[in-house]
Scaffold this motif. Structure first.
Motif: not given
Length: 233
Positions: A101-126
């Motif tokens: 899903x869209x949310x799952x695609x954005x949340x993928x970065x949490x697996x590699x980025x140590x200081x990842x931001x909220x995926x839900x917040x970034x989807x709201x931003x866009x």
């Protein structure tokens, strides 16, 4: 102090006896929080610049210093950490995982980025909160590109690298994407670097770097760049 500095950087590709000098002794500085456009025709060396800055390739000669670190000396594992922590990528084609899903695609970065931001917040931003449960195939091209921007921003990178990010979009949708990138540069203090052959995009940039035949022909700071609404797209 610049966030990026290229010091006499060359990139040479060889195939048998043939040698292609994609970049030829490039020197440039990029500063934090700027909207930067690298402009030039096909084969000028634009994508090579972006690949070197993104840690996807290494220079044949010279140094590339990013945030005080010489990335041209890093090992493959160190470059992987650099890509995860320092840079985000947005490409012409969206590279979304079709089965997520869209949310799952954005949340993928949490697996590699140590200081990842909220995926839900970034989807709201866009502007795509309402589509978080949709799959990429259910979105328009512009919406898919906005998902890729949200994913890149969720990594919380210092530098956002964009390779022809509006190239697959109609002009109206492309302008919306550029407005979003401009807002991200100002609101989040990201350094946005866009590689393009589109002269119009250069009109809204803080800095325009023109590349030809592997060399930087000019680097101009625009005191009063146009807004996206002022450009005749």
């Amino acid at each position: 102090m610049p966030i990026v500095e290229f010091q006499d950087v060359s990139r040479v590709y060889t195939s048998g006896d043939h040698e292609l000098r994609a970049l030829d002794h490039v020197n440039m500085q990029l500063h934090e929080g700027r909207f930067i456009v690298i402009l030039g025709p096909s084969g000028a060396g634009k994508s090579t610049l972006l690949n070197l800055l993104g840690g996807l390739d290494s220079p044949t000669e010279g140094k590339i210093v990013v945030d005080g670190k010489d990335i041209s000396t890093l090992s493959n594992n160190e470059l992987a950490d650099y890509r995860a922590q320092t840079v985000g990528f947005i490409f012409q084609f969206y590279n979304l995982v079709p089965t997520l899903t869209v949310l799952e695609n954005v949340k993928l970065v949490e697996e590699i980025a140590p200081n990842a931001l909220s995926a839900s917040q970034m989807l709201e931003e866009v502007g795509l909160s309402d589509h978080r449960k949709n799959f990429p195939s259910e979105l328009s091209g512009g919406e898919q590109q906005r998902v890729s921007i949200a994913r890149a921003l969720a990594k919380n990178p210092k530098i956002l690298l964009c390779d022809e990010p509006t190239g697959a979009l109609d002009s109206e949708t492309g302008v919306l994407v550029l407005k979003l990138l401009l807002r991200m540069a100002k609101q989040y203090g990201k350094t946005i670097v866009i590689v393009t052959h589109n002269q119009n995009i250069a009109k809204i940039a803080d800095i325009v770097i023109r590349v030809k035949n592997g060399r930087i022909r000019s680097c101009e700071e625009q005191a009063s760049p146009m807004s996206a609404d002022e450009v005749d797209w």
